[in-house]
Design a protein around this motif. Structure first.
Motif, PDB file in Angstrom:
ATOM      1  N   GLY A 293       2.648   1.953  -3.302  1.00  0.00           N
ATOM      2  CA  GLY A 293       1.830   2.256  -4.465  1.00  0.00           C
ATOM      3  C   GLY A 293       1.290   1.075  -5.245  1.00  0.00           C
ATOM      4  O   GLY A 293       1.247   1.111  -6.467  1.00  0.00           O
ATOM      5  N   PHE A 294       0.939   0.013  -4.541  1.00  0.00           N
ATOM      6  CA  PHE A 294       0.161  -1.050  -5.198  1.00  0.00           C
ATOM      7  C   PHE A 294      -1.152  -1.196  -4.426  1.00  0.00           C
ATOM      8  O   PHE A 294      -1.313  -2.133  -3.657  1.00  0.00           O
ATOM      9  CB  PHE A 294       0.917  -2.385  -5.196  1.00  0.00           C
ATOM     10  CG  PHE A 294       2.162  -2.355  -6.037  1.00  0.00           C
ATOM     11  CD1 PHE A 294       2.087  -2.563  -7.413  1.00  0.00           C
ATOM     12  CD2 PHE A 294       3.401  -2.114  -5.460  1.00  0.00           C
ATOM     13  CE1 PHE A 294       3.242  -2.534  -8.186  1.00  0.00           C
ATOM     14  CE2 PHE A 294       4.546  -2.090  -6.239  1.00  0.00           C
ATOM     15  CZ  PHE A 294       4.466  -2.293  -7.599  1.00  0.00           C
ATOM     16  N   PRO A 295      -2.089  -0.259  -4.641  1.00  0.00           N
ATOM     17  CA  PRO A 295      -3.254  -0.223  -3.761  1.00  0.00           C
ATOM     18  C   PRO A 295      -4.073  -1.515  -3.799  1.00  0.00           C
ATOM     19  O   PRO A 295      -4.515  -1.991  -2.756  1.00  0.00           O
ATOM     20  CB  PRO A 295      -4.066   0.957  -4.290  1.00  0.00           C
ATOM     21  CG  PRO A 295      -3.414   1.407  -5.527  1.00  0.00           C
ATOM     22  CD  PRO A 295      -2.107   0.743  -5.685  1.00  0.00           C
ATOM     23  N   PHE A 296      -4.228  -2.095  -4.994  1.00  0.00           N
ATOM     24  CA  PHE A 296      -5.131  -3.233  -5.078  1.00  0.00           C
ATOM     25  C   PHE A 296      -4.589  -4.436  -4.314  1.00  0.00           C
ATOM     26  O   PHE A 296      -5.190  -4.923  -3.358  1.00  0.00           O
ATOM     27  CB  PHE A 296      -5.381  -3.605  -6.544  1.00  0.00           C
ATOM     28  CG  PHE A 296      -6.332  -4.744  -6.688  1.00  0.00           C
ATOM     29  CD1 PHE A 296      -7.710  -4.543  -6.516  1.00  0.00           C
ATOM     30  CD2 PHE A 296      -5.880  -6.028  -6.962  1.00  0.00           C
ATOM     31  CE1 PHE A 296      -8.593  -5.594  -6.631  1.00  0.00           C
ATOM     32  CE2 PHE A 296      -6.775  -7.080  -7.073  1.00  0.00           C
ATOM     33  CZ  PHE A 296      -8.133  -6.866  -6.917  1.00  0.00           C
TER      34      PHE A 296
ATOM     35  N   GLY B  72      -2.091  -4.566  -2.274  1.00  0.00           N
ATOM     36  CA  GLY B  72      -1.782  -4.221  -0.890  1.00  0.00           C
ATOM     37  C   GLY B  72      -3.015  -4.295  -0.026  1.00  0.00           C
ATOM     38  O   GLY B  72      -3.007  -4.901   1.059  1.00  0.00           O
ATOM     39  N   GLN B  73      -4.097  -3.699  -0.541  1.00  0.00           N
ATOM     40  CA  GLN B  73      -5.343  -3.662   0.216  1.00  0.00           C
ATOM     41  C   GLN B  73      -5.809  -5.065   0.588  1.00  0.00           C
ATOM     42  O   GLN B  73      -6.103  -5.351   1.748  1.00  0.00           O
ATOM     43  CB  GLN B  73      -6.370  -2.996  -0.686  1.00  0.00           C
ATOM     44  CG  GLN B  73      -7.621  -2.534  -0.010  1.00  0.00           C
ATOM     45  CD  GLN B  73      -8.529  -1.910  -1.062  1.00  0.00           C
ATOM     46  OE1 GLN B  73      -8.087  -1.502  -2.142  1.00  0.00           O
ATOM     47  NE2 GLN B  73      -9.796  -1.851  -0.746  1.00  0.00           N
ATOM     48  N   TRP B  74      -5.841  -5.941  -0.408  1.00  0.00           N
ATOM     49  CA  TRP B  74      -6.392  -7.272  -0.141  1.00  0.00           C
ATOM     50  C   TRP B  74      -5.477  -8.089   0.762  1.00  0.00           C
ATOM     51  O   TRP B  74      -5.946  -8.815   1.642  1.00  0.00           O
ATOM     52  CB  TRP B  74      -6.689  -7.994  -1.462  1.00  0.00           C
ATOM     53  CG  TRP B  74      -7.958  -7.440  -2.042  1.00  0.00           C
ATOM     54  CD1 TRP B  74      -8.057  -6.609  -3.120  1.00  0.00           C
ATOM     55  CD2 TRP B  74      -9.271  -7.591  -1.511  1.00  0.00           C
ATOM     56  NE1 TRP B  74      -9.366  -6.239  -3.309  1.00  0.00           N
ATOM     57  CE2 TRP B  74     -10.132  -6.827  -2.334  1.00  0.00           C
ATOM     58  CE3 TRP B  74      -9.817  -8.292  -0.435  1.00  0.00           C
ATOM     59  CZ2 TRP B  74     -11.506  -6.755  -2.107  1.00  0.00           C
ATOM     60  CZ3 TRP B  74     -11.174  -8.221  -0.215  1.00  0.00           C
ATOM     61  CH2 TRP B  74     -12.020  -7.458  -1.034  1.00  0.00           C
TER      62      TRP B  74
ATOM     63  N   LEU C  27       0.836  -1.201   0.000  1.00  0.00           N
ATOM     64  CA  LEU C  27       0.000   0.000   0.000  1.00  0.00           C
ATOM     65  C   LEU C  27       0.871   1.251   0.000  1.00  0.00           C
ATOM     66  O   LEU C  27       0.623   2.208  -0.720  1.00  0.00           O
ATOM     67  CB  LEU C  27      -0.885   0.020   1.251  1.00  0.00           C
ATOM     68  CG  LEU C  27      -2.248  -0.671   1.172  1.00  0.00           C
ATOM     69  CD1 LEU C  27      -2.931  -0.603   2.522  1.00  0.00           C
ATOM     70  CD2 LEU C  27      -3.104  -0.012   0.102  1.00  0.00           C
TER      71      LEU C  27
END
Lengths: 649, 156
Positions: free
Chosen positions: A503-506, A508-510, A500
């Motif tokens: 800058g890898f939101p997807f 990172g989020q999961w 996250l």
């Protein structure tokens, strides 16, 4: 395996051969003795044994040993052997060849005589010291009265008059004078020494007034001073006391020179002390044995790799001793001996300074060593300093015969200097900025963020590695699920957060969500009720602060690395200020030499302690408990002397 | 005050306060050490090492002061004009090490003073005493880090 396996050995032999075998074990130094009484089968065979008794000569040896110690202590007190700064860390000892040692032991029978002279000398010194103190006190007491010109023996009560020397609190003195004048008709008072606090005075009055005088004096807390043994005026007495002190001083010097004459026996006494001390240890150790009239039983721990040596050595010495060994029971208190080979070995000192591992624990040394090497280099990060550190450490290891932890520490510093040298090349540090060579990678002063993020990144790797080791321990112990719950989910959760952040939101989020859910579901598994399970699971997420502060702690790598370079630059800049004239260049050289040497020492010290701290607090707490007992074999131990090889030529 | 004077105030604070922290800390350790030496002169080397530890705060302060002086052109050949707001930025940069240097120097000294007692009884445990002292120093290192990051972040 870095932790050596131990076997418990039982040695059964003939009682007559006991001393022989003991000498052998003492020389080998590979057995840690165990008190037979703590053996689990003690109750069974206790009844067969002779009641334990120390061999009669043990107290004799002990007495002799303490006699020698007494002499050596006296020597040390009056003619100390000074230790150099380095020796204060490493200890110092007298080097003797085996032949010298043996020849000193031949004079063992002189000990009694030397001890007697030492005792006499010491006794005289003590009585002289007492007399000196007495005289000094007397001089101090007499000092205020030195203006008095009456011989002290004349100051005594006669049939018609009383007289004496008195002191009184200065505040009371005027009042005292008033009351005296008011109550008595004939008297004489003379102030001898008006101090700020206390007035010293001579007083005489009539015998018939004595009761009144006594009452008045008591009321004003006047104290009578007397010098019963002195027969001259105070000033003369002081003079003669000073003369007495001079005589006492001469006597003391004479006795000291008597002791000095005994000093030639010092090396002999040192050798004898070490001999006696070891003899004493050997005899003490017999109390750990189980003995019958004609046999003895010894129990001990032996490292497996040297067990064969022990067996052959015993077999060569005697045919009638039986030796059996078995693996330790799970609940036994097994001593721990670390054995790491090659370049990892010196890093044991770092582990040992923290704690010896437990027997069935992972020895953290090999895992910690590469990080220690790396981190130390980053903290010092100067090619010049690294070179000097290595050279200094090599010099020390050449000059001093170090053993054990001291040797390990010095070797560790040799490696650490190499590491600092390499990082100096990478980051472009050569005695600060004294030599201007471009860095191989980047200049931390130009790109501080690269170095900061690099340091934190190394921290993340270090911490993950620690977690992985704990997971490995869990799996090895059969607790695969614990490894998944306690390390696996954290690993997923933390990586999610890092993703996250960079800058890898997807993804990172999961990952973060999966990790967090896993932690919430599993971390409360020790609790009973469902609500408690959930709550402690939730609460466990708070530990993220712990991980955060752990990672941030690695920023010290950057800060210290920068500090050592910038301090070097400060030194160079100060040198630059004075350069110009001939004298200026001279001062410049002094500043550069002194300053950089200072920086090497102080920066290496911080590098060492901060690198250790990162291992102890950030790394070890992930997987290492410690608290083991280190292996302490029964062997020769010398306090004063060191046996060296015969010198060539 | 012009920019440069404000910046130099920062340099002075960093050197002065962090240096005071070290001076007090070293002083405290020195008192205990001298007491121990009266009993056991052979521990001089060990105690000297311990006494040197609270010296780092002062060094960090000096380092900060030096970096500021270099940046504003007091040392070195460059002449730089410093605006008032840049000057304040330098002053701010000096504060972390000035404040944390003062307090951590003093408290590190206190911890080490106890370490002197520790080595009086158990010289072999010196390493652990040093680790305790390093715990205190951590915050001086962090303060230095903040100081240096601010310094490097100032646009000139």
């Amino acid at each position: 395996m870095p932790i050596i396996d131990m076997k418990k050995v039982f040695l059964l032999g003939h009682y007559q051969e006991r001393e022989q075998i003991f000498n052998l074990l003492h020389n080998l130094g590979i057995v840690e003795m165990v008190d037979v009484k703590s053996s689990e089968t003690w109750d069974e065979f206790q009844s067969y044994l002779e009641p334990g008794q120390l061999p009669e000569n043990v107290s004799q040896i002990d007495a002799r040993r303490s006699d020698i110690r007494y002499c050596l202590d006296i020597f040390q007190r009056h003619y100390p052997i000074r230790k150099s700064i380095v020796e204060q860390f490493t200890g110092s000892s007298l080097d003797l060849t085996a032949d010298q040692f043996a020849s000193y032991l031949d004079s063992l029978d002189q000990v009694e005589e030397i001890h007697k002279s030492c005792c006499e000398a010491e006794e005289k010194l003590v009585s002289i010291r007492n007399e000196v103190i007495q005289s000094q006190n007397l001089i101090e007491d007499l000092q205020p009265w030195s203006a008095l010109e009456i011989p002290l023996e004349l100051i005594e009560d006669g049939s018609y008059t009383v007289m004496g020397l008195y002191t009184v609190n200065a505040e009371q003195y005027p009042a005292l004078q008033d009351t005296l004048a008011a109550n008595i008709s004939d008297y004489f008072v003379e102030e001898v020494f008006p101090d700020q606090d206390v007035v010293h005075f001579f007083f005489s009055g009539l015998s018939e007034d004595k009761p009144v005088i006594d009452d008045l004096f008591r009321e004003k807390t006047v104290t009578r001073v007397s010098f019963p043994d002195l027969t001259a005026t105070p000033a003369e007495s002081i003079k003669s006391l000073h003369e007495k002190l001079k005589i006492l001083n001469d006597q003391k010097r004479a006795i000291l020179s008597e002791i000095e004459a005994l000093l030639e026996h010092r090396p002999m006494l040192m050798a004898c002390y070490d001999y006696m001390d070891n003899e004493h240890a050997k005899h003490q150790a017999t109390s750990n044995l189980g003995c019958t009239k004609s046999s003895f039983l010894l129990e001990g721990w032996v490292p497996v790799p040297v067990l064969g040596d022990l067996e052959t050595a015993i077999a060569n010495r005697t045919e009638t001793a039986a030796i059996v060994s078995r693996d330790p029971n799970p609940d036994e208190d097994v001593p721990v001996l670390l054995h790491n080979s090659g370049p990892v070995e010196p890093y044991e000192v770092v582990t040992k300074l923290f704690s010896t591992p437990k027997r069935n624990e992972l020895d953290p040394t090999p895992f910690m060593a590469p990080f220690f090497f790396l981190f130390f280099g980053i903290c010092l990060s100067d090619a010049g300093y690294g070179l000097i550190l290595t050279l200094l450490a090599v010099l020390i290891s050449r000059k001093l015969k170090l053993e054990g932890m001291g040797k390990q520490l010095v070797t560790l510093l040799i490696y650490s200097g190499v590491s600092a040298f390499v990082f100096g090349l990478i980051l472009g540090g050569y005695f600060g900025d004294l030599i201007n060579l471009p860095p191989l990678w980047f200049d931390p002063l130009e790109e501080p963020m690269v170095m900061l993020i690099g340091s934190l990144g190394l921290g993340v790797i270090h911490i993950y590695f620690g977690m992985a080791l704990q997971a490995y321990r869990n799996i090895k112990a059969g607790k695969v699920l614990s490894a998944l719950y306690d390390q696996g989910f954290w690993f997923i959760f933390l990586n999610g957060l890092i993703l996250l952040l960079v800058g890898f939101p997807f993804a990172g989020q999961w990952m973060a969500i999966i990790g967090a859910v896993g932690l919430i579901l599993t971390q409360g598994r020790a609790q009973r009720s469902f609500v408690l399970k959930f709550l402690s699971g939730l609460l466990s997420l708070y530990n993220i602060t712990q991980y955060l502060s752990d990672v941030l702690s690695y920023s010290r790598l950057f800060a210290l690395g920068l500090a050592s370079i910038v301090i070097g630059m400060v030194i160079n800049a100060v040198g630059d200020l004075v350069a110009g004239s001939v004298i200026g260049y001279l001062i410049l050289v002094i500043i550069l030499l002194g300053g950089h040497f200072f920086n090497v020492i102080i920066s290496s010290l911080s590098a060492y302690v901060h690198t250790s701290r990162l291992q102890y607090l950030e790394f070890f707490n992930k997987f290492f408990e410690g608290g083991g007992r280190s292996f302490q074999p029964f062997r020769a131990k010398n306090s004063y002397t060191d046996i060296v090889e015969n010198e060539e030529g | 005050m012009e920019g440069i004077e404000i910046a130099l105030l920062g340099a002075a604070l960093a050197v002065g306060f962090a240096g005071s922290g070290s001076a007090i800390g070293i002083g405290i350790v020195g008192q205990s050490a001298a007491g121990l030496i009266s009993e056991d002169p052979d521990k001089f080397g060990q105690t000297l090492l311990l006494q040197a530890l609270p010296g780092t705060q002062g060094i960090y302060g000096l380092l900060t002061g030096f970096l500021i002086m270099q940046n504003v052109g007091v040392i070195g050949d460059e002449t730089v004009t410093i605006t008032t707001s840049q000057g304040y930025a330098f002053l701010m940069a000096s504060l972390p090490i000035a404040i944390a240097g003062l307090s951590s120097g003093i408290y590190q000294g206190r911890v080490l003073s106890s370490t002197i007692n520790l080595i009086a009884k158990r010289p072999e445990e010196m390493g652990k005493g040093i680790v305790y002292a390093v715990m205190v120093e951590t915050y001086a290192v962090f303060a230095l880090l903040a100081t240096v990051l601010i310094l490097f972040g100032i646009d000139l």
